[in-house]
Design an enzyme around this catalytic site. Sequence first.
Site, PDB file in Angstrom:
ATOM      1  N   CYS A   1      54.886  43.463  22.762  1.00  0.00           N
ATOM      2  CA  CYS A   1      55.249  43.024  24.111  1.00  0.00           C
ATOM      3  C   CYS A   1      54.117  42.267  24.793  1.00  0.00           C
ATOM      4  CB  CYS A   1      55.726  44.181  24.962  1.00  0.00           C
ATOM      5  SG  CYS A   1      54.737  45.644  24.792  1.00  0.00           S
TER       6      CYS A   1
ATOM      7  N   GLU B   1      61.294  29.584  20.313  1.00  0.00           N
ATOM      8  CA  GLU B   1      62.340  30.550  19.924  1.00  0.00           C
ATOM      9  C   GLU B   1      62.853  31.358  21.118  1.00  0.00           C
ATOM     10  OE1 GLU B   1      59.250  30.417  18.810  1.00  0.00           O
ATOM     11  OE2 GLU B   1      58.293  32.386  18.743  1.00  0.00           O
TER      12      GLU B   1
ATOM     13  N   CYS C   1      48.066  45.760  31.118  1.00  0.00           N
ATOM     14  CA  CYS C   1      48.461  44.712  32.065  1.00  0.00           C
ATOM     15  C   CYS C   1      47.903  44.931  33.473  1.00  0.00           C
ATOM     16  CB  CYS C   1      49.967  44.593  32.118  1.00  0.00           C
ATOM     17  SG  CYS C   1      50.680  44.245  30.505  1.00  0.00           S
TER      18      CYS C   1
HETATM   19  S1  SF4 Z   1      48.484  40.935  30.978  1.00  0.00           S
HETATM   20 FE1  SF4 Z   1      47.167  40.994  29.201  1.00  0.00          FE
HETATM   21  S2  SF4 Z   1      47.781  42.919  28.188  1.00  0.00           S
HETATM   22 FE2  SF4 Z   1      49.416  42.388  29.592  1.00  0.00          FE
HETATM   23  S3  SF4 Z   1      50.875  41.199  28.377  1.00  0.00           S
HETATM   24 FE3  SF4 Z   1      49.484  39.748  29.369  1.00  0.00          FE
HETATM   25  S4  SF4 Z   1      47.903  39.365  27.834  1.00  0.00           S
HETATM   26 FE4  SF4 Z   1      48.949  41.246  27.240  1.00  0.00          FE
END
Ligand code: SF4
Lengths: 421, 570
Positions: B298, B365, B503
């Site tokens: 994800c 995609e 995140c």
């Molecule tokens: S904020 Fe960072 S950890 Fe979260 S999905 Fe985006 S790249 Fe990945």
Amino acid sequence: MLEHKLITKHIGNIDPLSIDDYVGVGGYAMFKKALGMTRLDIHDAFEASKLRGRGGAGFPVAIKLMAMAKETRKPKYVICNADEGEPGNFKDRYLMENNPHQIIEGMLIAAYATGSSHGYLYIRGEYAQSMATMQQAIEAARQAGYLGSNILNSRFDFDLEIRSGAGSYVCGEEFALLESIEGKAGRTRVKPPFPTAKGLFNQPTLINNVETLATFPVIIAMGGEAYAKIGTPTSTGTKLISLSGNVRKKGVYEVPFGVSMRKIIEELGGGVGAGRKIQMIQLGGACGPIIPEYMLDMVIDFERFEEFESKTGAGAIIVIDDRHDMFAILEQVSEFFTHESCGKCTPCREGNVHMRNVLRRFVNKTATEQDLLMLENQARVIHQTSLCGLGQTAPTAIISTLHYFRFDYLNRIEDSMQEVA
Amino acid sequence: MPTITINNLEVRADAGMTILEAARAHNFKIPTLCHYPDLDIKSDCRICVVELIGQKGLVTACSTPVYEGMAVKINSPRALNARKAITEMILANHDAECTACVRNMNCELQRLAESTGIVKNRFESILEVKPVDKSNPSLVRNSNRCIKCGRCIDACKTIQGIGVLDIAGRGHDSDVTTAFGKALADVFCTYCGQCSAVCPVGAIMEKDSTDVVWEAIDHPDKHVIVQVAPAIRVSLGEELGLALGSIVTGKIVAALKMLGFSKVFDTNFTADLTIIEEGHELINRMKNGGKLPLITSCCPGWVRYAEHQYPDLLDNLSTCKSPQQMFGALAKTYYAQRENLNPKDIFVVSIMPCTAKKYEASRPEMSYNGQDPDVDAVLTTRELAKMIKQMGIEFENLREQKFDKPDEVTTGAAAIFGATGGVMEAALRSVKEILDERPLEQLEFDRVRGYEGIREAEVTIKGETVKVAVAHTLSQAKKIADDIRLGTSPYAFIEVMACPGGCVGGGGQPYGTTHEKSRERIQTIYQVDRLMKVRKSHDNAAVANLYSNYLGEPSGKLAHTLLHTKYTPR
Ligand code: SF4
Ligand SMILES: Cc1cc2nc3c(=O)[nH]c(=O)nc-3n(C[C@H](O)[C@H](O)[C@H](O)COP(=O)(O)O)c2cc1C
Ligand code: SF4
Ligand code: SF4
Ligand code: SF4
């Protein structure tokens, strides 16, 4: 005699490439003598000698040796700084090309005294001849059993390799040099820690200049006290002077500390050309102060140089006669630093450009009083806030001329105003 | 404990502290620029110089350790003058068009210029204008504003272990750039945006999407809907003046409605959906001898990293799309049908803590018809904050509102997606309960929580011990991936997040995000989870409805078409 040949004593009497010649004049005997001494005795000898580094900063050698002795982590390294990128300096090259074994012997003593097992000779890239000579000497020393493992059955191991400089002046700065040997771009590191604690590959590392290391055998031979009697009480021993510029006999001269610059220029250098007058001299190289003719009776020693807030121990004297425009020289110096700045810190990266631009206006006779004020401020700030010695000393020539040649600045501003009118 | 003197005041400091730390501990302010809490001390910018009594030069507070009896003056005329002159030098080589800059009013250099009292720069401009690099799908580099502080280099090299950016050239020509000055699209950038999060100025930033979003909102024929990622609700408040750790879910919905979005949905819904699909994928692989360990997919920063660095491990990646993309795919199919809309008229916006999501949305995609993107525009937390400010919305005074249906049903499992270990925990809650065929006794999986770079846990599922691991930042992910490559990895399931803390510490989060703040946000997230009525993804009734009304079986045919994807070695 003005000259006092201690470390250059054998130069001219031996074939630099012949290890037998060197051994014939007592070479490698001082290393053998050191092997018979305790490390403490060796330290005491250096402490008594009051030897200070010859690479520019004049740092006491005994303090570095002591710092190394305290480090228990292995391996430890000894590095000979032969980058010699400072314009007007050529004494390290003179030593390497004329008596390479003495440098190796100095490194051996340093390695033994600090418990180091590996050494590097970091030689300026342009010095092809020096590299070839040192390479041959290292091989000969290895053949003769002075380098390698269990040297002279003493259970002491030490070997040595040459690294070619990366072609920029800043790589002579000790941290940039370490980075360069590690294969990275030549930029200084945040300090502390210092190299004796965290040097090459983060291991304890002793870095000394060629001339400093070439003095090691001399001190072991004559003893620290005897060495300290030469020169002045605080600046002991002898200094190699790279004499250049507008003098008749350019070259490398070994003199005891305490000799006046006038004597060096006139007696050893044969003075300036016929019908010419000395206007000023620059001490130490591009990073050194520019002082007027009337100060030539000043003697060579560390204290005097420190008054200029500059580190001029590398020992260059560049003679500038009355044909030159001071501002053209300053612009050249400034251009040199603008080009050589590694770009890591703001004052040096940005400030040198501004100083050069202002100096150009003095050269072109378009300078204003505001320029003078700006230059003065820029020079101070860059000197006081730069991260490494390069930036700290880049404005030295400017700061010294603002002091000794202020009238020339004011006159040039007046000229500029007239030109405009 | 050394005693030191700061501006004539005697204070106690801890041994090993720097002058800067000691000063801050006693509320003395020393301006800094290259310094950043989680990164190496560089002492490059020289802004923090202070006068050390008894020494000729000035010293940098950030790098100089304190010692007993030390005396410093922070604001001596010499230090003040130096700080001002250095700031002027920086500005003289800087494209200081503040009014045309994303960082206007939120810029460390601007604040510095103000605090050093610069009214007019005495230094003439020496800027040589270079082209702006807009080639990268997520990030824009404007080197005319770069002050060469080196933070982005550190973030990329030290935190992520990648090293796309470095300093090239020397002296005045030195430039923070890619190898051989290549375009940012042509180097191995994972788009995580950690560089943009630490940049003190507007020199490296997310690619702006606010303009296209404003246009879409204004378009009479467009039905503009928006989804909000789990990590936003614990961070957006900070950027809009609320206290650290404020939960602003309802205010976000209200603000988005005011901005003009037709519908405001919660990405948590598709987070639960992701858990169902990924959980079934794990169960299938475990039962049928499929490729293990299964690694989460994800995080597009991690996916891109894997595609580039570990093409041999792509079969280990879950084929599940991320919650953002599951939402996009459903919006243009299921939602379009349900609402009787032409998918071409639906404009899907996501609010993400992430710059890599911009890239993810642009992957070919990720398209329901092979042409148009499922997600049309991605806004970072910072961009949303900017839009809210542009509208003059007084965020703290907003009345809370609820998400539009069906996403009003959300779970604690989805809420914790934003924290490192959250996806793992959410998956374990479902997989364990489904396979054990009895209710979980303990919902919290404490071993996968925390902030260690790599955490591992053993979970008993149906009497068998299953080893799992969680990694955050790509330098940590590398260690895990190397083990898999060597065949020494003991795990069945691994969660990887590219950003520190997951995140919550994403590259699109508010400026000034640090490990400390990320940890704070993580605490808030677990609090949200605790307060939730439904805490397991498979208990989400709305998700169950979606399967029975539209998708069919989890991992079934339609689910595969819409919710799964494939990877390409790069
Ligand atoms: S904020 Fe960072 S950890 Fe979260 S999905 Fe985006 S790249 Fe990945
Ligand atoms: C810009 C710069 C260049 C330097 N170049 C040299 C050099 O070429 N050779 C040298 O020995 N020291 C050079 N130094 C000094 C070294 O950093 C270091 O002080 C020296 O090698 C220590 O040796 P010493 O104690 O024997 O002098 C330079 C310093 C600076 C700041
Ligand atoms: S003073 Fe100059 S050479 Fe030294 S680190 Fe700063 S920019 Fe580099
Ligand atoms: S980076 Fe800061 S100082 Fe520079 S233009 Fe943008 S707002 Fe102004
Ligand atoms: S891009 Fe930003 S973070 Fe990177 S060096 Fe330039 S100013 Fe610093």
